[in-house]
Design a protein around this motif. Sequence first.
Motif, PDB file in Angstrom:
ATOM      1  N   ASN A  12      52.481 -42.503  26.756  1.00  0.00           N
ATOM      2  CA  ASN A  12      53.023 -41.137  26.731  1.00  0.00           C
ATOM      3  C   ASN A  12      52.243 -40.219  25.805  1.00  0.00           C
ATOM      4  O   ASN A  12      51.983 -39.066  26.134  1.00  0.00           O
ATOM      5  CB  ASN A  12      54.486 -41.152  26.292  1.00  0.00           C
ATOM      6  CG  ASN A  12      55.377 -41.791  27.315  1.00  0.00           C
ATOM      7  OD1 ASN A  12      55.117 -41.739  28.515  1.00  0.00           O
ATOM      8  ND2 ASN A  12      56.423 -42.424  26.840  1.00  0.00           N
ATOM      9  N   PHE A  15      49.140 -38.812  27.482  1.00  0.00           N
ATOM     10  CA  PHE A  15      49.237 -38.296  28.850  1.00  0.00           C
ATOM     11  C   PHE A  15      48.497 -36.970  29.038  1.00  0.00           C
ATOM     12  O   PHE A  15      47.756 -36.826  30.020  1.00  0.00           O
ATOM     13  CB  PHE A  15      50.700 -38.180  29.295  1.00  0.00           C
ATOM     14  CG  PHE A  15      50.832 -37.783  30.729  1.00  0.00           C
ATOM     15  CD1 PHE A  15      50.556 -38.682  31.748  1.00  0.00           C
ATOM     16  CD2 PHE A  15      51.220 -36.501  31.073  1.00  0.00           C
ATOM     17  CE1 PHE A  15      50.661 -38.324  33.080  1.00  0.00           C
ATOM     18  CE2 PHE A  15      51.327 -36.122  32.406  1.00  0.00           C
ATOM     19  CZ  PHE A  15      51.047 -37.041  33.408  1.00  0.00           C
ATOM     20  N   PRO A  16      48.647 -35.990  28.133  1.00  0.00           N
ATOM     21  CA  PRO A  16      47.875 -34.741  28.312  1.00  0.00           C
ATOM     22  C   PRO A  16      46.362 -34.987  28.333  1.00  0.00           C
ATOM     23  O   PRO A  16      45.646 -34.380  29.146  1.00  0.00           O
ATOM     24  CB  PRO A  16      48.284 -33.883  27.114  1.00  0.00           C
ATOM     25  CG  PRO A  16      49.631 -34.407  26.720  1.00  0.00           C
ATOM     26  CD  PRO A  16      49.561 -35.883  26.987  1.00  0.00           C
ATOM     27  N   SER A  17      45.885 -35.876  27.483  1.00  0.00           N
ATOM     28  CA  SER A  17      44.452 -36.206  27.476  1.00  0.00           C
ATOM     29  C   SER A  17      44.046 -36.892  28.767  1.00  0.00           C
ATOM     30  O   SER A  17      42.944 -36.677  29.279  1.00  0.00           O
ATOM     31  CB  SER A  17      44.123 -37.112  26.289  1.00  0.00           C
ATOM     32  OG  SER A  17      44.389 -36.461  25.076  1.00  0.00           O
ATOM     33  N   ILE A  19      45.407 -36.437  31.778  1.00  0.00           N
ATOM     34  CA  ILE A  19      45.331 -35.407  32.820  1.00  0.00           C
ATOM     35  C   ILE A  19      44.026 -34.626  32.676  1.00  0.00           C
ATOM     36  O   ILE A  19      43.356 -34.314  33.666  1.00  0.00           O
ATOM     37  CB  ILE A  19      46.560 -34.474  32.766  1.00  0.00           C
ATOM     38  CG1 ILE A  19      47.833 -35.245  33.148  1.00  0.00           C
ATOM     39  CG2 ILE A  19      46.374 -33.251  33.665  1.00  0.00           C
ATOM     40  CD1 ILE A  19      47.820 -35.837  34.549  1.00  0.00           C
ATOM     41  N   ASN A  20      43.646 -34.325  31.442  1.00  0.00           N
ATOM     42  CA  ASN A  20      42.380 -33.628  31.200  1.00  0.00           C
ATOM     43  C   ASN A  20      41.194 -34.468  31.683  1.00  0.00           C
ATOM     44  O   ASN A  20      40.278 -33.962  32.336  1.00  0.00           O
ATOM     45  CB  ASN A  20      42.242 -33.298  29.718  1.00  0.00           C
ATOM     46  CG  ASN A  20      41.019 -32.472  29.441  1.00  0.00           C
ATOM     47  OD1 ASN A  20      40.814 -31.439  30.068  1.00  0.00           O
ATOM     48  ND2 ASN A  20      40.199 -32.920  28.513  1.00  0.00           N
ATOM     49  N   SER A  23      41.107 -34.571  35.538  1.00  0.00           N
ATOM     50  CA  SER A  23      40.662 -33.272  36.052  1.00  0.00           C
ATOM     51  C   SER A  23      39.161 -33.107  35.880  1.00  0.00           C
ATOM     52  O   SER A  23      38.474 -32.613  36.778  1.00  0.00           O
ATOM     53  CB  SER A  23      41.393 -32.130  35.338  1.00  0.00           C
ATOM     54  OG  SER A  23      42.772 -32.219  35.564  1.00  0.00           O
ATOM     55  N   PHE A  46      55.845 -39.262  34.353  1.00  0.00           N
ATOM     56  CA  PHE A  46      54.386 -39.213  34.190  1.00  0.00           C
ATOM     57  C   PHE A  46      53.710 -40.133  35.220  1.00  0.00           C
ATOM     58  O   PHE A  46      52.713 -39.774  35.829  1.00  0.00           O
ATOM     59  CB  PHE A  46      53.965 -39.625  32.783  1.00  0.00           C
ATOM     60  CG  PHE A  46      54.337 -38.648  31.702  1.00  0.00           C
ATOM     61  CD1 PHE A  46      54.687 -37.337  31.979  1.00  0.00           C
ATOM     62  CD2 PHE A  46      54.328 -39.037  30.380  1.00  0.00           C
ATOM     63  CE1 PHE A  46      55.024 -36.446  30.979  1.00  0.00           C
ATOM     64  CE2 PHE A  46      54.653 -38.159  29.359  1.00  0.00           C
ATOM     65  CZ  PHE A  46      55.006 -36.854  29.665  1.00  0.00           C
TER      66      PHE A  46
END
Length: 93
Positions: A12, A15-17, A19-20, A23, A46
């Motif tokens: 968790n 998670f933002p990293s 997605i980066n 992408s 997630f």
Amino acid sequence: MLDKAIITSASNKFFPSLINLLSSIKLVYPNHPVIFVYDLGLLPIFRKELELIVGVKVIKMPSFCNHWRSCYTWKTYIFAHPVARLNFYLDAG
């Protein structure tokens, strides 16, 4: 067995990293091989979001020993269990 794979992992916290990273891979390498994401303890929402991304497969990290989350033991597991002939591992963080 697949010929090539990109492999990463995340919990968790990262998670933002993750997605980066996904992408960035998709932008720079549109014909990328399958990206395998080891779930190191992701929230179900997630995990569901990841499963909707084309070319991404989520793998639940097995509890292969009592201390699998300590000292990056899970990373050794990933390296010892290749998913393709050529495996490229990237940390999500």
